[in-house]
Design a protein around this motif. Structure first.
Motif, short mmCIF file in Angstrom:
data_model
loop_
_atom_site.label_atom_id
_atom_site.label_comp_id
_atom_site.label_asym_id
_atom_site.label_seq_id
_atom_site.Cartn_x
_atom_site.Cartn_y
_atom_site.Cartn_z
N GLU A 189 0.83 -1.21 0.00
CA GLU A 189 0.00 0.00 0.00
C GLU A 189 0.87 1.26 0.00
O GLU A 189 0.60 2.23 -0.74
N TYR B 235 2.51 1.60 -3.52
CA TYR B 235 1.57 2.09 -4.52
C TYR B 235 1.24 3.57 -4.26
O TYR B 235 1.07 4.35 -5.21
N VAL C 173 -5.35 -4.01 -1.79
CA VAL C 173 -4.46 -4.22 -0.65
C VAL C 173 -5.00 -3.53 0.60
O VAL C 173 -4.84 -4.05 1.72
N ARG C 174 -5.67 -2.38 0.46
CA ARG C 174 -6.25 -1.72 1.63
C ARG C 174 -7.34 -2.57 2.24
O ARG C 174 -7.43 -2.74 3.45
N GLN D 276 -4.45 -0.54 -5.16
CA GLN D 276 -4.50 0.11 -3.85
C GLN D 276 -5.76 -0.28 -3.08
O GLN D 276 -5.71 -0.57 -1.88
#
Length: 440
Positions: A405, A408, A433-434, A430
């Protein structure tokens, strides 16, 4: 009958030496806690006696398991006395109780709870199992270590160590490949246990002066009664024991040469204890309170313990222990600013532990941060690929997801021209992964 040479020692020691705090004792697993003033705590859990068919272990096997746990506790405690501000407890299981290491770790890392580690403090946990096969005993030991997290401290959530890596505006963090080791089972013959009994009894002689030539008397052991002593003074390899419940006291020599195991040491056939001592040194180095000279000595003791273990156990028989040892050495080198040697050690750990996401991540982070050259589009792209490969090994690793994160975000906010992804694809990554980091 094995009863005639097996003994059970439950030694409860409380050291009140001048200066740094040292303490030890016994406690049931259901009340497991740490000494609040100790920078490093060691908890020795039971060594369970097991049978293949699930039947209750024979009495001799149960007695042997208690003996091993007590001796391991004693050896771990004596090893810790090299360091300031330590505590050690021998945990025992009440009838029908199972000492679950995950429960105990959860208890001692619960922030703010009574009996838990304070911010920055560390703990080493040791336990094992003993089983019999074809008339021989087999012993397997386990090791786990944790350190309590703190704002800005090296410890992380759940006691996981974290190391920061920085290159320009990009700051990422890594962790060790593992903080738990299952050592390979070892065969222990009846004759070896009998020899340990004899050597230990000969070594544990109370003398009026810290001199080997001084006449002394052996400590009387009982299979059913705990021994309780104060450690009132220490001189080199000698400890002065004072009984808590009356009886004679005196000096006991714990080793014949500084830094070497005592004659009775289990390290002769349990080199894992040297490894445990090395890990204890590593954890103690993570906690404040050491002078520069003490840090140098503790680092040397860590290397000494790892080397002793590696001389006794080939890498092909213990890839996990060897891989973690490489990572520990690399971690130490990185903190000392020796970045290139640290990178080589992290890459060695990755080769030894190819299935460990943490090993691959450490090598990737060190590779992009070790050199003097500034971060480039190519090195950032390689880091992205390496982190994704590590994530494939551990899809729910929150630290890996956090690093991706941040990487990115670096692409999006500072160097969009470096991004190997189209803007829309980068935003999608993003979001993924968040979401994964928030809901592992």
């Amino acid at each position: 009958m094995m009863r005639r040479f097996l003994f059970y020692v439950s030694m409860s020691l409380l050291a009140v030496l001048a200066g740094p705090a040292r303490a030890a004792g016994m406690e049931p697993c259901s009340y497991a806690s740490v000494f609040p003033g100790a920078a490093l705590n060691a908890l020795v859990l039971p060594y369970h006696a097991e049978t293949r068919d699930g039947r209750p272990p024979p009495p001799e096997l149960q007695l042997a398991s208690r003996q091993i746990a007590a001796l391991v506790h004693l050896e771990v405690l004596m090893g810790l006395l090299k360091y300031p501000s330590i505590g050690a407890k021998h945990l025992w299981a009440e009838p029908g109780e199972v000492c679950d290491v995950d429960v105990i770790v959860g208890r001692i890392t619960r922030v703010g709870a009574s009996g838990a580690l304070r911010p920055g403090q560390g703990a080493v946990l040791v336990w094992g199992r003993l089983f019999e096969q074809a008339g021989e005993f087999y012993l397997q030991s386990y090791l786990r270590f944790v350190r309590q997290g703190s704002e800005g401290g090296g410890g992380g959530s759940g006691g996981v160590e974290q190391l920061w890596f920085k290159n320009g505006p990009l700051e990422l963090r890594g962790s060790l490949p593992t903080q738990a080791i299952a050592f390979a089972p070892r065969r222990i013959s009846r004759a070896e246990l009998a020899q340990v009994d004899r050597d230990f009894r000969q070594a544990m002689v109370l003398r009026p002066r810290p001199e080997r030539g001084a006449a002394g008397r052996a400590i009387e052991f009982s299979p059913h009664q705990a021994l309780a002593f104060w450690v009132s003074e220490a001189r080199g390899e000698w400890l002065k024991l004072q009984p808590q419940q009356g009886g004679p006291g005196g000096w006991v020599q714990m080793a014949t040469q500084p830094g070497e195991p005592a004659a009775w040491s289990l390290q002769r056939w349990l080199p894992e204890l040297a490894y445990i001592d090395a890990v204890s040194a590593f954890v103690r180095l993570r906690v404040d309170g050491l002078t520069a000279a003490q840090r140098t000595r503790t680092a040397a003791l860590m290397e000494q313990g790892l080397s002793r273990y590696e001389r006794a156990v080939p890498a092909d028989l213990a890839p996990g222990a060897w891989g973690l040892a490489s990572a520990l050495r690399g971690w130490q080198a990185w903190e000392q600013g020796r970045y290139e040697p640290a990178l080589a050690l992290f890459e060695q750990a990755q080769a030894q532990l190819p299935a460990y996401a943490g090993a691959r991540q450490l090598a990737a982070l060190a590779r992009v941060s070790a050199g003097s050259a500034a971060l480039t589009a190519d090195s950032a792209a390689r880091l992205s690929r390496e982190l994704m490969a590590a994530l494939a090994l551990a899809p729910d690793n929150a630290q890996l997801l956090g690093n991706l994160e941040r990487l990115y975000g670096f692409y999006e906010q500072q160097r969009p021209d470096w991004s190997p992804f189209e803007p829309e694809a980068l935003r999608e990554r993003q979001l993924i992964v968040r979401a994964a980091a928030r809901h592992p």
